[in-house]
Write an enzyme that holds these catalytic residues in place. Structure first.
Site, mmCIF file in Angstrom:
data_model
loop_
_atom_site.group_PDB
_atom_site.id
_atom_site.type_symbol
_atom_site.label_atom_id
_atom_site.label_comp_id
_atom_site.label_asym_id
_atom_site.label_seq_id
_atom_site.Cartn_x
_atom_site.Cartn_y
_atom_site.Cartn_z
ATOM 1 C CD GLU A 64 -3.072 0.611 0.079
ATOM 2 O OE1 GLU A 64 -3.211 1.412 -0.878
ATOM 3 O OE2 GLU A 64 -3.731 -0.430 0.181
ATOM 4 C CD GLU A 71 -2.476 5.807 -6.069
ATOM 5 O OE1 GLU A 71 -2.675 6.593 -5.118
ATOM 6 O OE2 GLU A 71 -3.250 4.886 -6.356
#
Length: 120
Positions: A64, A71
């Site tokens: 994660e 991102e």
């Protein structure tokens, strides 16, 4: 080895953890990890089962974090919408999803037999 530089790296790592705590998906993963740990405590897992769960939780949280880093780098490199930027972000999120599915299966394989034995 530069000791100051070494200890400064811990400061950067802690800052990275602080930043990812702002992410909804990471907080959700932490909540699920907490629930799994509590369930494991009440289920009476073996040492091997605990080691597997700790590894799965650690890998999930790390993935994660990597997804969040990817991102942010993509957003920096391509502030405007671009198909390749979207693909990179989607693939990164897909990797997290694949491991999340595997984590659920691992959890079922560890917990379900123990819970079934409680009812039999």
């Amino acid at each position: 080895m530069d000791v100051r530089k070494f200890f400064r790296s811990f400061k950067y790592a802690i800052e990275g953890i602080r930043q990812v705590m702002a992410e909804q998906n990471f907080r959700f993963d932490l909540m699920v990890a907490f629930i799994v740990i509590v369930a494991g405590a009440f289920t009476g897992l073996s040492k091997i089962e605990w080691m597997i769960l700790v590894m799965v939780i650690t890998i999930m949280l790390s993935l994660e974090m990597i997804n969040t880093a990817i991102e942010r780098v993509v957003d920096l490199a391509s502030p405007e919408k671009h198909p390749l930027a979207k693909a990179a972000k989607d693939i990164s999120a897909g990797a997290v999803f694949v491991f999340a599915c595997a984590s659920v299966i691992i959890g079922i394989l560890i917990f379900l037999p123990k819970w079934i034995n409680l009812w039999i």
